[in-house]
Write a protein that holds these residues in place. Structure first.
Motif, PDB file in Angstrom:
ATOM      1  N   LEU A 231       0.821  -1.205   0.000  1.00 49.85           N
ATOM      2  CA  LEU A 231       0.000   0.000   0.000  1.00 49.85           C
ATOM      3  C   LEU A 231       0.860   1.261   0.000  1.00 49.85           C
ATOM      4  CD1 LEU A 231      -2.755  -1.017   2.589  1.00 49.85           C
ATOM      5  CD2 LEU A 231      -3.003  -0.857   0.109  1.00 49.85           C
ATOM      6  N   GLY A 232       1.963   1.239   0.754  1.00 48.23           N
ATOM      7  CA  GLY A 232       2.800   2.429   0.869  1.00 48.23           C
ATOM      8  C   GLY A 232       3.904   2.519  -0.154  1.00 48.23           C
ATOM      9  N   GLY A 233       4.278   1.362  -0.756  1.00 47.69           N
ATOM     10  CA  GLY A 233       5.347   1.340  -1.743  1.00 47.69           C
ATOM     11  C   GLY A 233       6.647   0.824  -1.148  1.00 47.69           C
ATOM     12  N   LEU A 234       7.160  -0.261  -1.687  1.00 52.38           N
ATOM     13  CA  LEU A 234       8.367  -0.882  -1.138  1.00 52.38           C
ATOM     14  C   LEU A 234       9.622  -0.068  -1.384  1.00 52.38           C
ATOM     15  CD1 LEU A 234       7.703  -4.640  -2.032  1.00 52.38           C
ATOM     16  CD2 LEU A 234       7.535  -3.551   0.217  1.00 52.38           C
ATOM     17  N   ASN A 235       9.578   0.882  -2.307  1.00 54.22           N
ATOM     18  CA  ASN A 235      10.728   1.746  -2.550  1.00 54.22           C
ATOM     19  C   ASN A 235      10.707   3.003  -1.685  1.00 54.22           C
ATOM     20  OD1 ASN A 235      12.336   0.356  -4.344  1.00 54.22           O
ATOM     21  ND2 ASN A 235      11.132   0.970  -6.114  1.00 54.22           N
ATOM     22  N   ARG A 236       9.659   3.151  -0.909  1.00 53.03           N
ATOM     23  CA  ARG A 236       9.582   4.258   0.031  1.00 53.03           C
ATOM     24  C   ARG A 236       9.963   3.764   1.421  1.00 53.03           C
ATOM     25  NH1 ARG A 236       4.436   5.165  -2.970  1.00 53.03           N
ATOM     26  NH2 ARG A 236       4.686   7.030  -4.239  1.00 53.03           N
ATOM     27  N   PHE A 237       9.919   4.678   2.394  1.00 52.18           N
ATOM     28  CA  PHE A 237      10.230   4.276   3.766  1.00 52.18           C
ATOM     29  C   PHE A 237       9.181   4.793   4.755  1.00 52.18           C
ATOM     30  CE2 PHE A 237      12.740   4.399   7.771  1.00 52.18           C
ATOM     31  CZ  PHE A 237      13.025   3.051   7.842  1.00 52.18           C
ATOM     32  N   LEU A 270      -9.422  -2.951   1.083  1.00 54.25           N
ATOM     33  CA  LEU A 270      -8.593  -1.746   1.151  1.00 54.25           C
ATOM     34  C   LEU A 270      -7.496  -1.781   0.095  1.00 54.25           C
ATOM     35  CD1 LEU A 270      -7.812   0.872   2.646  1.00 54.25           C
ATOM     36  CD2 LEU A 270      -6.394  -0.534   4.169  1.00 54.25           C
ATOM     37  N   ILE A 271      -6.859  -2.923  -0.080  1.00 52.08           N
ATOM     38  CA  ILE A 271      -5.817  -3.058  -1.099  1.00 52.08           C
ATOM     39  C   ILE A 271      -6.373  -2.767  -2.488  1.00 52.08           C
ATOM     40  CG2 ILE A 271      -4.248  -4.675  -2.250  1.00 52.08           C
ATOM     41  CD1 ILE A 271      -3.959  -6.125   0.367  1.00 52.08           C
ATOM     42  N   ILE A 272      -7.515  -3.371  -2.787  1.00 55.34           N
ATOM     43  CA  ILE A 272      -8.124  -3.188  -4.107  1.00 55.34           C
ATOM     44  C   ILE A 272      -8.457  -1.728  -4.351  1.00 55.34           C
ATOM     45  CG2 ILE A 272     -10.174  -3.711  -5.496  1.00 55.34           C
ATOM     46  CD1 ILE A 272     -10.178  -6.492  -4.126  1.00 55.34           C
ATOM     47  N   VAL A 273      -9.022  -1.069  -3.348  1.00 55.88           N
ATOM     48  CA  VAL A 273      -9.403   0.338  -3.498  1.00 55.88           C
ATOM     49  C   VAL A 273      -8.170   1.211  -3.733  1.00 55.88           C
ATOM     50  CG1 VAL A 273     -10.347   2.340  -2.280  1.00 55.88           C
ATOM     51  CG2 VAL A 273     -11.529   0.125  -2.168  1.00 55.88           C
ATOM     52  N   VAL A 274      -7.109   0.995  -2.947  1.00 56.98           N
ATOM     53  CA  VAL A 274      -5.897   1.804  -3.098  1.00 56.98           C
ATOM     54  C   VAL A 274      -5.272   1.588  -4.466  1.00 56.98           C
ATOM     55  CG1 VAL A 274      -3.548   2.162  -2.275  1.00 56.98           C
ATOM     56  CG2 VAL A 274      -5.430   1.939  -0.636  1.00 56.98           C
ATOM     57  N   LEU A 275      -5.126   0.328  -4.866  1.00 54.68           N
ATOM     58  CA  LEU A 275      -4.478   0.043  -6.140  1.00 54.68           C
ATOM     59  C   LEU A 275      -5.326   0.488  -7.334  1.00 54.68           C
ATOM     60  CD1 LEU A 275      -2.943  -3.496  -5.478  1.00 54.68           C
ATOM     61  CD2 LEU A 275      -1.850  -1.258  -5.302  1.00 54.68           C
ATOM     62  N   ALA A 276      -6.651   0.466  -7.167  1.00 51.45           N
ATOM     63  CA  ALA A 276      -7.529   0.822  -8.278  1.00 51.45           C
ATOM     64  C   ALA A 276      -7.684   2.337  -8.442  1.00 51.45           C
ATOM     65  CB  ALA A 276      -8.901   0.187  -8.082  1.00 51.45           C
ATOM     66  N   PHE A 277      -7.653   3.078  -7.338  1.00 52.41           N
ATOM     67  CA  PHE A 277      -8.003   4.489  -7.418  1.00 52.41           C
ATOM     68  C   PHE A 277      -6.867   5.451  -7.056  1.00 52.41           C
ATOM     69  CE2 PHE A 277     -12.022   2.246  -6.629  1.00 52.41           C
ATOM     70  CZ  PHE A 277     -12.760   2.688  -7.712  1.00 52.41           C
ATOM     71  N   TYR A 282       1.390   8.185  -7.623  1.00 53.35           N
ATOM     72  CA  TYR A 282       1.575   7.493  -6.343  1.00 53.35           C
ATOM     73  C   TYR A 282       2.043   6.061  -6.563  1.00 53.35           C
ATOM     74  CZ  TYR A 282       0.366   4.963  -2.085  1.00 53.35           C
ATOM     75  OH  TYR A 282       0.408   4.148  -0.979  1.00 53.35           O
ATOM     76  N   LEU A 283       1.429   5.357  -7.490  1.00 53.30           N
ATOM     77  CA  LEU A 283       1.763   3.955  -7.727  1.00 53.30           C
ATOM     78  C   LEU A 283       3.144   3.795  -8.324  1.00 53.30           C
ATOM     79  CD1 LEU A 283      -1.646   2.641  -9.081  1.00 53.30           C
ATOM     80  CD2 LEU A 283      -0.699   2.361  -6.797  1.00 53.30           C
ATOM     81  N   SER A 284       3.644   4.840  -8.996  1.00 51.54           N
ATOM     82  CA  SER A 284       4.988   4.746  -9.576  1.00 51.54           C
ATOM     83  C   SER A 284       6.063   4.811  -8.522  1.00 51.54           C
ATOM     84  CB  SER A 284       5.207   5.885 -10.581  1.00 51.54           C
ATOM     85  OG  SER A 284       5.251   7.128  -9.914  1.00 51.54           O
ATOM     86  N   GLU A 285       5.697   5.179  -7.286  1.00 50.42           N
ATOM     87  CA  GLU A 285       6.552   5.186  -6.110  1.00 50.42           C
ATOM     88  C   GLU A 285       7.596   6.294  -6.114  1.00 50.42           C
ATOM     89  OE1 GLU A 285       8.183   1.398  -5.160  1.00 50.42           O
ATOM     90  OE2 GLU A 285       6.241   0.526  -4.787  1.00 50.42           O
ATOM     91  N   GLY A 286       7.630   7.126  -7.132  1.00 50.70           N
ATOM     92  CA  GLY A 286       8.507   8.288  -7.113  1.00 50.70           C
ATOM     93  C   GLY A 286       9.952   7.941  -6.853  1.00 50.70           C
TER      94      GLY A 286
END
Length: 291
Positions: A231-237, A270-277, A282-286
């Motif tokens: 949900l938060g992104g594995l490349n973030r902290f 919750l996972i589905i909602v975050v990933l879908a919307f 955000y999903l690119s993880e910056g």
């Protein structure tokens, strides 16, 4: 109001366990470029071995815990050096198989020794409850929250303000460039796995003190930590660790409102909602600073 505060504190304690596990998962992923599905078992190893030392061999409990944590660190470092690094060099995806193998092997060994039974662990304050004006505060919950927050904040400070953190960030960003600058990437990797194992050990011991020890008890916690990471992104902290705390609180209120049987559907919804919307940015993880 008091019941809601109790839920918030209990949920934050559970989220603290997720955060301790996830911090190690993030460190390993960012430095070693591997998703360690067996990460939770480092915590199980520490709790199980410390239980065996003090319960079966009569070792002082504090000494037993220290020895067990060191054992988990040795297992983690040796697994990376002897298995994961060699597997990663041979075929894409072999690191996933290797970490799944770690999960299954550690579980099978513990199950064989325990015979499928659960064993009571040191309470470590889990039976101590303070009543503050109608608000019941469990000492174990408070300890878990404090330990998790201090660990997360400490890691963040190390990452941002120390030479060790700069070296870790450099290896996480680009190992080849880091080595060209004279940074000992192999030592950084060993230190990363050792620290991740310590964090998992602390989480495993805290959970065991609130429940019991068996071969599988850490698996659900590790799974939820991975969910927070997704949900938060594995490349973030910072953000995934905030999600870890939030996920624990979210689960607590789901149990309160809908019952325990609704937790799993609610989490995956919750996972589905975050990933879908969530926005594409955000999903690119910056390019957030890594840990």
């Amino acid at each position: 109001l008091m019941s809601e505060l109790s839920l918030l504190i209990g949920g934050a304690a559970t989220g603290g366990v997720y955060a301790l596990l996830l911090a190690g998962i993030l460190l390993i992923y960012q430095v070693s470029k591997a998703v360690n599905f067996g990460h939770g078992q480092f915590g199980m190893i520490a709790a199980f071995f410390s239980w065996y030392l003090y319960q079966q061999l009569g070792v002082n409990p504090l000494v037993a815990i220290v020895l067990a944590v060191l054992t988990a660190v040795v297992v983690a470092v040796l697994f990376d050096a002897l298995v994961l690094q060699r597997a990663s060099d041979r075929q894409v995806g072999s690191d996933l198989v290797a970490t799944l193998g770690l999960l299954l092997l550690a579980t099978a060994i513990a199950e064989n020794v325990l015979g499928g039974r659960t064993q009571s662990y040191l309470t470590l304050g889990s039976r101590t409850v303070f009543d503050l004006g109608g608000l019941a505060l469990n000492l174990s919950d408070l300890v878990t929250i404090v330990v998790a927050l201090l660990s997360v904040l400490g890691l963040s400070l190390v990452r941002r303000r120390t030479r060790v953190g700069a070296m870790l960030n450099a290896v996480a960003e680009n190992r080849a460039v880091a080595e060209s600058l004279g940074i000992p990437s192999a030592r950084v990797r060993v230190a990363t796995w050792a620290l991740a194992a310590i964090l998992a050990s602390v989480a495993g011991i805290l959970v065991a003190s609130r429940t019991s020890v068996d071969a599988y008890y850490m698996t659900p916690f590790a799974m939820k930590a991975f969910i927070a990471g997704i949900l938060g992104g594995l490349n973030r902290f910072g953000l995934p660790l905030a999600f870890a705390f939030g996920l624990g609180v979210y689960e607590a209120f789901v149990v309160y409102l809908l019952g325990a049987q609704a937790v799993t559907p609610a989490v995956f919804t919750l996972i589905i909602v975050v990933l879908a919307f969530a926005p594409r940015s955000y999903l690119s993880e910056g390019r957030e600073a890594r840990a």
